[in-house]
Design a protein around this motif. Sequence first.
Motif, PDB file in Angstrom:
ATOM      1  N   ILE A 114      -0.950  57.041 -11.626  1.00 23.04           N
ATOM      2  CA  ILE A 114      -0.815  57.755 -10.359  1.00 23.04           C
ATOM      3  C   ILE A 114      -1.541  57.002  -9.242  1.00 23.04           C
ATOM      4  CG2 ILE A 114      -2.813  59.252 -10.845  1.00 23.04           C
ATOM      5  CD1 ILE A 114       0.128  60.727  -9.173  1.00 23.04           C
ATOM      6  N   ILE A 118       0.450  55.412  -5.803  1.00 22.35           N
ATOM      7  CA  ILE A 118       0.298  55.688  -4.372  1.00 22.35           C
ATOM      8  C   ILE A 118       0.035  54.381  -3.610  1.00 22.35           C
ATOM      9  CG2 ILE A 118      -0.395  58.100  -4.626  1.00 22.35           C
ATOM     10  CD1 ILE A 118      -3.223  57.394  -4.309  1.00 22.35           C
ATOM     11  N   GLY A 119      -0.659  53.434  -4.244  1.00 20.69           N
ATOM     12  CA  GLY A 119      -0.903  52.151  -3.589  1.00 20.69           C
ATOM     13  C   GLY A 119       0.385  51.376  -3.356  1.00 20.69           C
ATOM     14  N   ILE A 120       1.202  51.280  -4.392  1.00 22.74           N
ATOM     15  CA  ILE A 120       2.426  50.485  -4.275  1.00 22.74           C
ATOM     16  C   ILE A 120       3.424  51.179  -3.339  1.00 22.74           C
ATOM     17  CG2 ILE A 120       3.736  51.380  -6.258  1.00 22.74           C
ATOM     18  CD1 ILE A 120       3.413  47.681  -5.410  1.00 22.74           C
ATOM     19  N   TYR A 121       3.350  52.513  -3.271  1.00 29.48           N
ATOM     20  CA  TYR A 121       4.238  53.239  -2.367  1.00 29.48           C
ATOM     21  C   TYR A 121       4.046  52.768  -0.929  1.00 29.48           C
ATOM     22  CZ  TYR A 121       5.989  57.055   0.532  1.00 29.48           C
ATOM     23  OH  TYR A 121       6.633  57.771   1.503  1.00 29.48           O
ATOM     24  N   ARG A 122       2.760  52.699  -0.502  1.00 28.67           N
ATOM     25  CA  ARG A 122       2.479  52.271   0.874  1.00 28.67           C
ATOM     26  C   ARG A 122       2.962  50.837   1.104  1.00 28.67           C
ATOM     27  NH1 ARG A 122      -0.816  56.009   3.983  1.00 28.67           N
ATOM     28  NH2 ARG A 122      -1.368  54.309   5.362  1.00 28.67           N
ATOM     29  N   TRP A 124       5.427  49.288  -0.421  1.00 27.97           N
ATOM     30  CA  TRP A 124       6.897  49.247  -0.365  1.00 27.97           C
ATOM     31  C   TRP A 124       7.416  49.852   0.927  1.00 27.97           C
ATOM     32  CZ3 TRP A 124       6.436  45.567  -3.091  1.00 27.97           C
ATOM     33  CH2 TRP A 124       6.853  45.333  -4.387  1.00 27.97           C
ATOM     34  N   LEU A 205       7.736  57.024 -15.559  1.00 26.76           N
ATOM     35  CA  LEU A 205       8.140  58.077 -14.629  1.00 26.76           C
ATOM     36  C   LEU A 205       7.301  58.109 -13.365  1.00 26.76           C
ATOM     37  CD1 LEU A 205       9.551  60.803 -13.858  1.00 26.76           C
ATOM     38  CD2 LEU A 205       7.691  61.925 -15.087  1.00 26.76           C
ATOM     39  N   VAL A 206       5.984  58.038 -13.499  1.00 21.72           N
ATOM     40  CA  VAL A 206       5.095  58.357 -12.381  1.00 21.72           C
ATOM     41  C   VAL A 206       5.341  57.464 -11.164  1.00 21.72           C
ATOM     42  CG1 VAL A 206       2.703  58.641 -11.690  1.00 21.72           C
ATOM     43  CG2 VAL A 206       3.374  59.191 -14.008  1.00 21.72           C
ATOM     44  N   LEU A 209       8.614  58.241  -9.452  1.00 16.80           N
ATOM     45  CA  LEU A 209       8.576  59.468  -8.646  1.00 16.80           C
ATOM     46  C   LEU A 209       8.188  59.151  -7.203  1.00 16.80           C
ATOM     47  CD1 LEU A 209       6.794  62.164 -10.880  1.00 16.80           C
ATOM     48  CD2 LEU A 209       9.165  62.169 -10.096  1.00 16.80           C
ATOM     49  N   PHE A 210       7.386  58.096  -7.026  1.00 20.63           N
ATOM     50  CA  PHE A 210       6.941  57.740  -5.684  1.00 20.63           C
ATOM     51  C   PHE A 210       7.872  56.759  -4.991  1.00 20.63           C
ATOM     52  CE2 PHE A 210       3.108  59.746  -7.044  1.00 20.63           C
ATOM     53  CZ  PHE A 210       2.465  60.139  -5.889  1.00 20.63           C
TER      54      PHE A 210
END
Lengths: 262, 277
Positions: A114, A118-122, A124, A205-206, A209-210
């Motif tokens: 998790i 959140i790090g890779i989400y920002r 991307w 999955l986790v 999801l992001f």
Amino acid sequence: MERTLQPGRLTRSLGWTVICFLVLPILVIFPVSVTDRRFLSMPQHGISFEHYANLFTSPEWLGSIGQSLVIGIVSAAIAVTAGTLCAIGCWRLSSRAGEIVRAVMLVPIVVPTIVYAIGIYRFWVDLRLLDTYTGVILVHSVTGIPYVVITVSTALAGFDARLEQAARSLGASVPQTLWRVLLPSILPGVVSGAIFAFIQSWDELVIVLFIASRAIFTLPRRIWDGINEHLDPTMAAVAAILILLSALLLVLDLAIRRRREG
Amino acid sequence: MTADRRTSWIMIAPALVLVAVLFFAPLARVLVISVTEPSFGLGNYAMLFTSASIQRTLLTTLRICVFTTAITLVLAYLVAYVLTHARPAAQRLMLLGVLLPLWMSVLVRAFAWVTLLRREGLFNKALEALGLIDHPLSLMWNETGVTIGMVHYMLPLGILPLWAAMRDIDGRVLAAARGLGAGPVRTFLRVFLPLSLPGVIGSGLLVFIFSLGFFITPAILGGGKTIMVAEYIDTQIQESLRWGVGTMIASTLIAAIFLLMFVLGRIVDLRTLFGAK
């Protein structure tokens, strides 16, 4: 050792009870997947394969399976290439630096997904890679590398370094030595790493999801939605197939390991 | 640098660059966000001491992780002990029973537990059919359900390092203890147990570390009622869009895990634990 502290009958049966606790809940999926009713339950009047039929005629499920396969295979290929080269590099260095690199490569395994998600989400968002094949494949390659480094390093530990030196002194170039001498003897470790890398992507999955939403809807994502929204026996059919697949890969891995030892 | 060393570094480079840029950089970014959003400073971290909901989540997480680790250790010790002493055929079968769940998708395993534990689940139906209960038991969407699911997930991870530690115990030491007149119970308590203790601590810490940041099983079996820290981070970011709080808790989690890894590294050789040696 075997005879000095032999566990008694009670200890042994408790041990096997724990094994049953591990295995039986998984096996219960099989009868549920052939239930003749419309909800998750044991079969009542007979068995029915209609939930499997539902699964194989559903464009959503099939689409997700296809996407997960593509992502799993491509990212496992990248992870195996990078991870194998890295493990061989560390092994050739055979120095403190090599040890440190190997240790650094293991960090992604203990970092909770998790936090990384959140790090890779920002990241991307900035690179506009959200909800793309490239985005998911890159991430799954990176998270697969540690497993390949582990399995290949283990295989290399059993390889005689003098063979490489012999090949080099007989005039083989570095790529020739790697391809013709080193790789064949560590192949079981490489294949094992490939299986691990594929599974971690196939089950992941986790992060998805992001970083994915509509265009990329992998199999774990569809199962997750299914569990949270509509628990129907089609889910049990999917789960049953996945269990068989994991069992198959496990047996394959065990066979490869046995050949390596034998 | 010799040509040979240069070749080695060229081989290491692709993986190292990938992991540095696509893993460590985003991770560092999480730390940075935690001290810059919504404003620069340690304001987010002050919430650890002031926010009741954060404290409640952390306490729930700790409680579940402690219970999970304790139960897992007892059961794992039992299995590892039987495994160490089993005949080859029984050992292979038992090992298969440990590896099979380890290889299963965590989602599939959580789904299996939902099928069993929910109110209309197989477990309640069976108990009702046997006339043991009148009303279905609440076995999930609470800490019981989360703990059952987590113990099931963690058991193989606890068993394998323990088994490795027990295999390394020198049988002659045990034989010597017996030869000197110690009974089986005394030999176990005074010789075998202390010798297996590093394995117990190593596998316990490992299970605890993996439990702390666990998301999928607690989220499914907790059903939004029992919330552990990973799910809390998820809601802060996906629903409340409070990036500062989410990344602060994520950073705290990372700090706790690295600290525990450091302790673990002092006790056991991590490379043997991860099978890299």
